[in-house]
Design a protein around this motif. Structure first.
Motif, PDB file in Angstrom:
ATOM      1  N   ALA A   1       9.939   8.834   3.968  1.00  0.00           N
ATOM      2  CA  ALA A   1       9.826   9.703   2.588  1.00  0.00           C
ATOM      3  C   ALA A   1      11.139  10.225   1.978  1.00  0.00           C
ATOM      4  CB  ALA A   1       8.981  10.575   2.525  1.00  0.00           C
ATOM      5  N   PRO A   2      11.968  10.752   2.826  1.00  0.00           N
ATOM      6  CA  PRO A   2      13.281  11.234   1.996  1.00  0.00           C
ATOM      7  C   PRO A   2      14.248  10.078   1.637  1.00  0.00           C
ATOM      8  CG  PRO A   2      12.879  12.639   4.231  1.00  0.00           C
ATOM      9  CD  PRO A   2      11.977  11.397   4.195  1.00  0.00           C
TER      10      PRO A   2
ATOM     11  N   GLY B   1      10.878  -0.732  -2.169  1.00  0.00           N
ATOM     12  CA  GLY B   1      11.411  -0.049  -3.272  1.00  0.00           C
ATOM     13  C   GLY B   1      12.684   0.979  -2.602  1.00  0.00           C
ATOM     14  N   ARG B   2      12.812   1.072  -1.296  1.00  0.00           N
ATOM     15  CA  ARG B   2      13.821   2.063  -0.748  1.00  0.00           C
ATOM     16  C   ARG B   2      14.881   1.289  -0.451  1.00  0.00           C
ATOM     17  NH1 ARG B   2      11.151   7.199  -0.213  1.00  0.00           N
ATOM     18  NH2 ARG B   2       9.049   6.702  -0.304  1.00  0.00           N
TER      19      ARG B   2
ATOM     20  N   MET C   1       0.736  -1.222   0.005  1.00  0.00           N
ATOM     21  CA  MET C   1      -0.084   0.170  -0.036  1.00  0.00           C
ATOM     22  C   MET C   1       1.010   1.326   0.052  1.00  0.00           C
ATOM     23  SD  MET C   1      -0.939  -0.851   3.927  1.00  0.00           S
ATOM     24  CE  MET C   1      -0.305  -2.315   3.649  1.00  0.00           C
ATOM     25  N   ASN C   2       0.331   2.394  -0.448  1.00  0.00           N
ATOM     26  CA  ASN C   2       1.355   3.774  -0.590  1.00  0.00           C
ATOM     27  C   ASN C   2       0.322   4.326   0.511  1.00  0.00           C
ATOM     28  OD1 ASN C   2       1.308   6.355  -1.480  1.00  0.00           O
ATOM     29  ND2 ASN C   2       2.870   5.407  -2.825  1.00  0.00           N
ATOM     30  N   VAL C   3       1.295   5.239   1.387  1.00  0.00           N
ATOM     31  CA  VAL C   3       0.883   5.933   2.404  1.00  0.00           C
ATOM     32  C   VAL C   3       1.740   7.301   2.337  1.00  0.00           C
ATOM     33  CG1 VAL C   3       0.566   6.259   4.878  1.00  0.00           C
ATOM     34  CG2 VAL C   3       0.446   3.908   3.853  1.00  0.00           C
ATOM     35  N   ASN C   4       1.091   8.251   1.813  1.00  0.00           N
ATOM     36  CA  ASN C   4       1.739   9.696   1.537  1.00  0.00           C
ATOM     37  C   ASN C   4       2.995   9.357   0.871  1.00  0.00           C
ATOM     38  OD1 ASN C   4      -0.431  10.820   2.925  1.00  0.00           O
ATOM     39  ND2 ASN C   4       0.703  11.464   4.763  1.00  0.00           N
ATOM     40  N   GLY C   5       2.988   8.595  -0.124  1.00  0.00           N
ATOM     41  CA  GLY C   5       4.064   8.558  -1.043  1.00  0.00           C
ATOM     42  C   GLY C   5       5.016   7.414  -0.595  1.00  0.00           C
ATOM     43  N   VAL C   6       4.923   6.848   0.272  1.00  0.00           N
ATOM     44  CA  VAL C   6       5.836   5.493   0.888  1.00  0.00           C
ATOM     45  C   VAL C   6       5.174   4.221   0.622  1.00  0.00           C
ATOM     46  CG1 VAL C   6       7.186   4.474   2.701  1.00  0.00           C
ATOM     47  CG2 VAL C   6       7.118   7.018   2.408  1.00  0.00           C
ATOM     48  N   ASP C   7       5.947   3.657  -0.096  1.00  0.00           N
ATOM     49  CA  ASP C   7       5.136   2.152  -0.411  1.00  0.00           C
ATOM     50  C   ASP C   7       5.527   1.210   0.764  1.00  0.00           C
ATOM     51  OD1 ASP C   7       4.115   2.726  -2.597  1.00  0.00           O
ATOM     52  OD2 ASP C   7       5.598   1.958  -4.015  1.00  0.00           O
TER      53      ASP C   7
ATOM     54  N   GLY D   1       2.572   8.527  10.425  1.00  0.00           N
ATOM     55  CA  GLY D   1       3.731   8.956  11.145  1.00  0.00           C
ATOM     56  C   GLY D   1       4.996   8.600  10.594  1.00  0.00           C
ATOM     57  N   LEU D   2       5.002   7.332  10.346  1.00  0.00           N
ATOM     58  CA  LEU D   2       6.558   6.984   9.780  1.00  0.00           C
ATOM     59  C   LEU D   2       6.732   7.271   8.387  1.00  0.00           C
ATOM     60  CD1 LEU D   2       6.492   3.293  11.396  1.00  0.00           C
ATOM     61  CD2 LEU D   2       7.824   5.608  12.141  1.00  0.00           C
ATOM     62  N   SER D   3       5.743   7.444   7.581  1.00  0.00           N
ATOM     63  CA  SER D   3       5.895   7.720   6.209  1.00  0.00           C
ATOM     64  C   SER D   3       6.573   9.027   5.895  1.00  0.00           C
ATOM     65  CB  SER D   3       4.732   7.685   5.332  1.00  0.00           C
ATOM     66  OG  SER D   3       4.092   6.327   5.361  1.00  0.00           O
ATOM     67  N   LYS D   4       6.367   9.869   6.744  1.00  0.00           N
ATOM     68  CA  LYS D   4       6.769  11.285   7.048  1.00  0.00           C
ATOM     69  C   LYS D   4       8.246  11.014   7.034  1.00  0.00           C
ATOM     70  CE  LYS D   4       6.598  15.805   8.457  1.00  0.00           C
ATOM     71  NZ  LYS D   4       5.580  16.894   9.381  1.00  0.00           N
ATOM     72  N   ALA D   5       8.661  10.469   7.916  1.00  0.00           N
ATOM     73  CA  ALA D   5      10.143  10.369   8.383  1.00  0.00           C
ATOM     74  C   ALA D   5      10.961   9.403   7.200  1.00  0.00           C
ATOM     75  CB  ALA D   5      10.378   9.527   9.747  1.00  0.00           C
TER      76      ALA D   5
END
Length: 158
Positions: free
Chosen positions: A149-150, A121-122, A95-101, A143-147
């Motif tokens: 994402a970079p 994929g990271r 699943m994709n959550v705020n741009g993070v799979d 919460g974790l996707s924001k961290a």
């Protein structure tokens, strides 16, 4: 006086050796939360992630753990560790959550008795475990996707 100095130096050497073995002889782990450092936890991507972990997840406060590249929330109800290998193509749900799979590793989750999700994929990937008592896994992933994402993501769920 000289004998005392020699004995003192010998005792100090023994303390240094024993302390060194105790420190270097054990793996980088936290038995309380069942965490151990991932293979690539000391890399630059994981080091930069250390300052971005959220303070709270699903109402649980963050705890410091003695594991490189890892954190825990709510007495281990949620754990995350950076530096794992990104999963390969899988029939498991992604699943994709705020741009993070995020890939839900179903077999490992059943075996562990908690949800195990890995950023897909990271490189390096982040592995998250969520205990059954956590109310909303989606809130945790938000919460974790924001961290996370970079960290570059050259591959995506299909």
């Amino acid at each position: 006086m000289r004998v005392r100095y020699a004995v003192g130096a010998g005792a100090l050497a023994i303390v240094v050796v024993v302390t060194g073995w105790a420190r270097w002889g054990r793996p980088d782990g936290d038995p309380q939360h069942g965490l151990r450092a991932a293979q690539r936890a000391t890399g630059p991507a994981c080091r930069s992630l250390a300052g971005r972990w959220p303070g709270r997840l699903d109402g649980h406060g963050r705890e410091r753990v003695g594991v490189t590249g890892a954190e825990a929330w709510g007495d281990g109800a949620v754990t995350a560790r950076c530096g794992v290998t990104s999963p390969r193509l899988s029939p498991d749900p992604c699943m994709n959550v705020n741009g993070v799979d995020w890939l839900l590793e179903q077999a490992r989750s059943r075996q562990a008795g908690k949800k195990i999700l890995v950023s897909y994929g990271r490189s390096p990937a982040v592995e998250v475990t969520v205990s059954p008592g956590v109310r909303a896994v989606d809130t945790v992933l938000l919460g974790l996707s924001k961290a996370v994402a970079p960290i570059a993501q050259p591959f995506h769920c299909v």
